[in-house]
Write a protein that holds these residues in place. Structure first.
Motif, PDB file in Angstrom:
ATOM      1  N   LYS A  82       0.830  -1.205   0.000  1.00  0.00           N
ATOM      2  CA  LYS A  82       0.000   0.000   0.000  1.00  0.00           C
ATOM      3  C   LYS A  82       0.865   1.255   0.000  1.00  0.00           C
ATOM      4  O   LYS A  82       0.627   2.197  -0.778  1.00  0.00           O
ATOM      5  N   ASN A  83       1.898   1.264   0.832  1.00  0.00           N
ATOM      6  CA  ASN A  83       2.748   2.446   0.937  1.00  0.00           C
ATOM      7  C   ASN A  83       3.542   2.698  -0.339  1.00  0.00           C
ATOM      8  O   ASN A  83       3.678   3.852  -0.778  1.00  0.00           O
ATOM      9  N   ILE A  84       4.066   1.643  -0.933  1.00  0.00           N
ATOM     10  CA  ILE A  84       4.865   1.841  -2.139  1.00  0.00           C
ATOM     11  C   ILE A  84       3.976   2.279  -3.294  1.00  0.00           C
ATOM     12  O   ILE A  84       4.413   3.028  -4.189  1.00  0.00           O
ATOM     13  N   PHE A  85       2.720   1.852  -3.285  1.00  0.00           N
ATOM     14  CA  PHE A  85       1.786   2.314  -4.318  1.00  0.00           C
ATOM     15  C   PHE A  85       1.530   3.812  -4.159  1.00  0.00           C
ATOM     16  O   PHE A  85       1.544   4.565  -5.145  1.00  0.00           O
ATOM     17  N   ILE A  86       1.332   4.262  -2.923  1.00  0.00           N
ATOM     18  CA  ILE A  86       1.099   5.685  -2.665  1.00  0.00           C
ATOM     19  C   ILE A  86       2.328   6.506  -3.051  1.00  0.00           C
ATOM     20  O   ILE A  86       2.226   7.531  -3.742  1.00  0.00           O
ATOM     21  N   LEU A  87       3.500   6.064  -2.619  1.00  0.00           N
ATOM     22  CA  LEU A  87       4.723   6.816  -2.887  1.00  0.00           C
ATOM     23  C   LEU A  87       5.063   6.841  -4.372  1.00  0.00           C
ATOM     24  O   LEU A  87       5.516   7.856  -4.903  1.00  0.00           O
ATOM     25  N   THR A  88       4.849   5.707  -5.053  1.00  0.00           N
ATOM     26  CA  THR A  88       5.145   5.646  -6.485  1.00  0.00           C
ATOM     27  C   THR A  88       4.190   6.524  -7.275  1.00  0.00           C
ATOM     28  O   THR A  88       4.599   7.233  -8.204  1.00  0.00           O
ATOM     29  N   THR A  89       2.911   6.499  -6.913  1.00  0.00           N
ATOM     30  CA  THR A  89       1.927   7.355  -7.587  1.00  0.00           C
ATOM     31  C   THR A  89       2.286   8.823  -7.419  1.00  0.00           C
ATOM     32  O   THR A  89       2.248   9.608  -8.380  1.00  0.00           O
ATOM     33  N   ALA A  90       2.651   9.206  -6.190  1.00  0.00           N
ATOM     34  CA  ALA A  90       3.046  10.598  -5.940  1.00  0.00           C
ATOM     35  C   ALA A  90       4.317  10.947  -6.709  1.00  0.00           C
ATOM     36  O   ALA A  90       4.426  12.023  -7.307  1.00  0.00           O
ATOM     37  N   GLY A  91       5.288  10.018  -6.708  1.00  0.00           N
ATOM     38  CA  GLY A  91       6.536  10.276  -7.419  1.00  0.00           C
ATOM     39  C   GLY A  91       6.327  10.442  -8.907  1.00  0.00           C
ATOM     40  O   GLY A  91       6.936  11.311  -9.545  1.00  0.00           O
ATOM     41  N   VAL A  92       5.453   9.616  -9.486  1.00  0.00           N
ATOM     42  CA  VAL A  92       5.152   9.725 -10.916  1.00  0.00           C
ATOM     43  C   VAL A  92       4.476  11.062 -11.211  1.00  0.00           C
ATOM     44  O   VAL A  92       4.773  11.726 -12.212  1.00  0.00           O
ATOM     45  N   PHE A  93       3.563  11.473 -10.324  1.00  0.00           N
ATOM     46  CA  PHE A  93       2.878  12.756 -10.528  1.00  0.00           C
ATOM     47  C   PHE A  93       3.882  13.903 -10.550  1.00  0.00           C
ATOM     48  O   PHE A  93       3.856  14.753 -11.447  1.00  0.00           O
ATOM     49  N   TRP A  94       4.796  13.939  -9.548  1.00  0.00           N
ATOM     50  CA  TRP A  94       5.782  15.018  -9.508  1.00  0.00           C
ATOM     51  C   TRP A  94       6.714  14.949 -10.716  1.00  0.00           C
ATOM     52  O   TRP A  94       7.100  15.984 -11.277  1.00  0.00           O
ATOM     53  N   ALA A  95       7.086  13.752 -11.133  1.00  0.00           N
ATOM     54  CA  ALA A  95       8.053  13.600 -12.223  1.00  0.00           C
ATOM     55  C   ALA A  95       7.471  13.972 -13.582  1.00  0.00           C
ATOM     56  O   ALA A  95       8.201  14.417 -14.472  1.00  0.00           O
ATOM     57  N   LEU A  96       6.161  13.770 -13.758  1.00  0.00           N
ATOM     58  CA  LEU A  96       5.555  13.995 -15.068  1.00  0.00           C
ATOM     59  C   LEU A  96       4.904  15.364 -15.213  1.00  0.00           C
ATOM     60  O   LEU A  96       4.499  15.737 -16.318  1.00  0.00           O
ATOM     61  N   THR A  97       4.777  16.113 -14.133  1.00  0.00           N
ATOM     62  CA  THR A  97       4.071  17.394 -14.218  1.00  0.00           C
ATOM     63  C   THR A  97       5.001  18.591 -14.062  1.00  0.00           C
ATOM     64  O   THR A  97       5.216  19.341 -15.019  1.00  0.00           O
ATOM     65  N   LEU A  98       5.548  18.774 -12.860  1.00  0.00           N
ATOM     66  CA  LEU A  98       6.342  19.973 -12.598  1.00  0.00           C
ATOM     67  C   LEU A  98       7.544  20.116 -13.546  1.00  0.00           C
ATOM     68  O   LEU A  98       7.766  21.205 -14.084  1.00  0.00           O
ATOM     69  N   PRO A  99       8.344  19.071 -13.773  1.00  0.00           N
ATOM     70  CA  PRO A  99       9.463  19.232 -14.708  1.00  0.00           C
ATOM     71  C   PRO A  99       8.996  19.543 -16.129  1.00  0.00           C
ATOM     72  O   PRO A  99       9.650  20.314 -16.833  1.00  0.00           O
ATOM     73  N   LEU A 100       7.864  18.953 -16.549  1.00  0.00           N
ATOM     74  CA  LEU A 100       7.351  19.219 -17.886  1.00  0.00           C
ATOM     75  C   LEU A 100       6.900  20.669 -18.021  1.00  0.00           C
ATOM     76  O   LEU A 100       7.184  21.332 -19.027  1.00  0.00           O
ATOM     77  N   ILE A 101       6.207  21.169 -16.993  1.00  0.00           N
ATOM     78  CA  ILE A 101       5.785  22.571 -17.009  1.00  0.00           C
ATOM     79  C   ILE A 101       7.008  23.486 -17.070  1.00  0.00           C
ATOM     80  O   ILE A 101       7.048  24.465 -17.840  1.00  0.00           O
ATOM     81  N   GLY A 102       8.022  23.174 -16.248  1.00  0.00           N
ATOM     82  CA  GLY A 102       9.240  23.984 -16.263  1.00  0.00           C
ATOM     83  C   GLY A 102       9.940  23.947 -17.613  1.00  0.00           C
ATOM     84  O   GLY A 102      10.402  24.984 -18.113  1.00  0.00           O
ATOM     85  N   ALA A 103      10.011  22.767 -18.229  1.00  0.00           N
ATOM     86  CA  ALA A 103      10.679  22.635 -19.526  1.00  0.00           C
ATOM     87  C   ALA A 103       9.929  23.396 -20.614  1.00  0.00           C
ATOM     88  O   ALA A 103      10.553  24.051 -21.466  1.00  0.00           O
ATOM     89  N   VAL A 104       8.598  23.333 -20.598  1.00  0.00           N
ATOM     90  CA  VAL A 104       7.801  24.049 -21.590  1.00  0.00           C
ATOM     91  C   VAL A 104       7.996  25.556 -21.440  1.00  0.00           C
ATOM     92  O   VAL A 104       8.152  26.288 -22.438  1.00  0.00           O
ATOM     93  N   CYS A 105       7.996  26.045 -20.218  1.00  0.00           N
ATOM     94  CA  CYS A 105       8.197  27.482 -19.985  1.00  0.00           C
ATOM     95  C   CYS A 105       9.572  27.926 -20.466  1.00  0.00           C
ATOM     96  O   CYS A 105       9.701  28.953 -21.155  1.00  0.00           O
ATOM     97  N   ILE A 106      10.608  27.167 -20.133  1.00  0.00           N
ATOM     98  CA  ILE A 106      11.967  27.527 -20.559  1.00  0.00           C
ATOM     99  C   ILE A 106      12.080  27.501 -22.076  1.00  0.00           C
ATOM    100  O   ILE A 106      12.686  28.377 -22.691  1.00  0.00           O
ATOM    101  N   ASN A 107      11.468  26.500 -22.697  1.00  0.00           N
ATOM    102  CA  ASN A 107      11.544  26.368 -24.152  1.00  0.00           C
ATOM    103  C   ASN A 107      10.818  27.494 -24.877  1.00  0.00           C
ATOM    104  O   ASN A 107      11.144  27.809 -26.021  1.00  0.00           O
ATOM    105  N   ASN A 108       9.832  28.120 -24.210  1.00  0.00           N
ATOM    106  CA  ASN A 108       9.049  29.171 -24.852  1.00  0.00           C
ATOM    107  C   ASN A 108       9.505  30.581 -24.503  1.00  0.00           C
ATOM    108  O   ASN A 108       8.891  31.553 -24.958  1.00  0.00           O
ATOM    109  N   PHE A 109      10.562  30.700 -23.681  1.00  0.00           N
ATOM    110  CA  PHE A 109      11.101  32.022 -23.414  1.00  0.00           C
ATOM    111  C   PHE A 109      11.678  32.614 -24.695  1.00  0.00           C
ATOM    112  O   PHE A 109      12.417  31.936 -25.429  1.00  0.00           O
ATOM    113  N   LYS A 110      11.355  33.857 -24.977  1.00  0.00           N
ATOM    114  CA  LYS A 110      11.886  34.510 -26.168  1.00  0.00           C
ATOM    115  C   LYS A 110      13.349  34.900 -25.974  1.00  0.00           C
ATOM    116  O   LYS A 110      14.123  34.943 -26.936  1.00  0.00           O
ATOM    117  N   SER A 111      13.720  35.190 -24.738  1.00  0.00           N
ATOM    118  CA  SER A 111      15.106  35.564 -24.437  1.00  0.00           C
ATOM    119  C   SER A 111      15.903  34.322 -24.045  1.00  0.00           C
ATOM    120  O   SER A 111      15.551  33.618 -23.094  1.00  0.00           O
TER     121      SER A 111
END
Length: 320
Positions: free
Chosen positions: A85-114
């Motif tokens: 149960k615990n590893i399922f919770i931790l893995t789900t949370a880890g996947v969420f953080w890994a697939l969302t925040l870094p992707l948002i950051g990468a998209v923002c950096i890639n779209n900076f004009k400067s």
């Protein structure tokens, strides 16, 4: 050099005896030999020996063959249900953080004009990669401190003292507190953007043809439509890499658990990796620990196969 000459040279190379090519490449093989030797001794030998010792009752010195009894004992292990149960919770949370925040950051950096601004933010997001993970964990330990921790102090300050808890010692909150740190992962989760995941995403986004995006803009596509319809499908390979690496790391890691909770209170934060560590080094049940490692490996291999088949990308490398 003409095309005919190139084709003739390639034909001659193919016709060259394999023994001659092996002798010519001998210096390369000799340079690789030390690395391969260390890889075999410290990686492959322990890996394959785990399969062997999983069939034995072994305390590190004495061993007795027990067949599949170690695998049967896993079913009756009291730690199994809470660990799963615990590893399922931790893995789900880890996947969420890994697939969302870094992707948002990468998209923002890639779209900076400067380009200068993009470089500044890239440096900011990747600097945490050089900070040891244990430092991040200890910072969270201070934040979660039930007496002097900033979280509880803030709750007292705004008049919500009834919500103040011993976050890591409370049976109901301990596992959820670990999800904010990144679970058992050795990467950086909330509130930071995992630098390696961001770099993987950014590498994929940079390689999306600019002509395709310009054509979409001329057709009236919005920024969201360009991302969802063009960029995201073309970086599916990068999404798959981050997903697989995050799942594998979460399933086998227990660094955060051993530093903060040691599986407690009770089995509230017990995970398979820490159970394996306990059996091997606290209870001298090396054979049983090997069995847990084998089961974890089989689960990770199955997940990797399923993810690879379900997230195929048109940009995947296809050898001739």
């Amino acid at each position: 050099m003409t095309t005919n000459e190139l084709q003739k040279r390639r034909t001659n190379n193919r016709a060259r005896p394999k023994s001659g090519r092996a002798l010519k490449n001998m210096p390369i093989y000799l340079c690789l030999l030390p690395g391969l030797l260390f890889l075999f001794v410290f990686s492959y030998y322990p890996f394959f020996s785990a399969f062997y010792f999983s069939l034995f009752k072994w305390d590190g010195v004495n061993s007795a063959y027990v067949g599949i009894q170690n695998f049967v004992n896993i079913i009756h292990d009291d730690r199994l249900a809470p660990a799963v149960k615990n590893i399922f919770i931790l893995t789900t949370a880890g996947v969420f953080w890994a697939l969302t925040l870094p992707l948002i950051g990468a998209v923002c950096i890639n779209n900076f004009k400067s380009s200068k601004t993009a470089r500044v933010y890239l440096i900011i997001f990747t600097i945490p990669m050089v900070i040891p993970w244990v430092v991040t964990v200890l910072v969270w330990q201070v934040l979660y401190d039930p007496i002097d921790g900033p979280i509880n102090r803030f709750l007292y300050f705004i008049g919500l003292s009834q919500f103040a808890k011993a976050w890591l010692a409370d049976y109901e909150t301990a596992i959820w507190a670990l999800t904010l740190i990144g679970g058992g992962n050795t990467g950086v989760a909330f509130p930071f953007v995992a630098g390696m995941n961001l770099l993987v995403y950014l590498a994929g986004l940079i390689n999306v043809p600019a002509e395709v995006k310009e054509a979409a803009k001329l057709e009236g596509a919005t920024t969201w439509q360009i991302f969802y319809r063009i960029e995201l499908p073309l970086i599916r390979t990068q999404v798959r890499i981050n997903l697989i690496m995050t799942i594998i790391t979460q399933l086998q890691a227990f660094q955060t658990v051993i530093l903060l909770t040691r599986g407690g209170p009770g089995y509230a934060t017990m995970v398979p990796g820490f159970a394996m560590y306990q059996d091997a080094f606290f209870f001298s049940k090396m054979g049983y620990a090997s069995t847990l490692g084998v089961v974890l490996f089989l689960i990770m291999m199955l997940i990797t196969i399923v993810v690879n088949k379900s997230l195929k990308s048109p940009t995947d490398f296809k050898p001739d």
